[in-house]
Design a protein around this motif. Structure first.
Motif: not given
Length: 229
Positions: A97-98, A100-102, A104, A141
């Protein structure tokens, strides 16, 4: 000039002045190292560039344009990635999930090739990782963000020597303006590099040296010889 720089920058924390009118430049396509002991102002310099602390005087300039009054989230949206020394990951989210913030769309190949240690940890919550693993995640990230300016406070903190060397090789070869804050000059910069590097040494909120890594030792020797007793 392309890259990011401070011009006559002053920063205050209440009545205390942390930066005393410093001027320094981090050119594009260059690894720039801010050296200094705790309290020297190196972390404050990164935060001033990122916009997470405000200048009381002076300017922040990126690619020749004044961004002094641009908020941190706007700088981030325009391609600036800041990795602080603490709380650089979202501890309640999983590693995946971390990432995916960078990115998606979920293609983490670049990050996991750089740090294969994270592959078996994708379902783990980031807060349960070791300090070194959290640094790998935070830097992953940054790799996925494709930022033009990457600012990292103590990138190799908590890493083994082998992973730290790999990390600096990644940062050295990243196609971006990269600025890192460290207490000591990274060993990889004492070797031949595929890109230029710049060092700014800070002491008590002032710049005492700016130049290439190979010039640092002689400059320090010169200061010791001529320092008042």
């Amino acid at each position: 000039m392309h890259g990011i720089e401070l011009r006559g920058a002053h920063v205050h924390y209440g009545p205390l002045e942390a930066l005393h009118g410093i001027t320094l430049a981090a050119p594009a396509a260059t690894l720039t190292v801010l050296l200094g002991r705790n309290g020297s102002g190196r972390s404050t310099t990164l935060r001033a560039l990122a916009g997470t602390v405000a200048l009381s005087a002076g300017a922040v300039v990126r690619d020749g344009r004044d961004i002094t009054h641009q908020p941190a989230h706007v700088r981030a949206a325009k391609g600036l990635c800041f990795v602080p020394d603490r709380q650089a990951v979202f501890s309640a989210l999983t590693v995946e999930e971390n990432l995916e913030l960078s990115k998606a769309e979920g293609d983490f190949t670049r990050a996991l090739d750089a740090y294969p240690e994270l592959r078996p940890l994708l379902r783990r919550r980031a807060g349960t990782l070791s300090g070194g693993e959290q640094r790998m995640l935070a830097l992953s990230r940054a790799l996925l963000s494709d930022a033009a300016v990457v600012l990292v406070d103590e990138p190799a903190q908590g890493m083994s020597p082998a992973v730290a060397a790999r990390t600096y090789a990644l940062l050295r070869d990243l196609d971006a303006c990269v600025v890192v804050a460290e207490q000591r000059l990274p060993p990889v910069l004492r070797e031949s590099a595929s890109r230029t590097a710049v060092v700014h040494e800070l002491r008590r909120g002032a710049v005492v040296f700016s130049g290439e890594p190979g010039e640092l030792s002689s400059a320090r020797g010169h200061r010791r010889r001529y320092a008042p007793e």
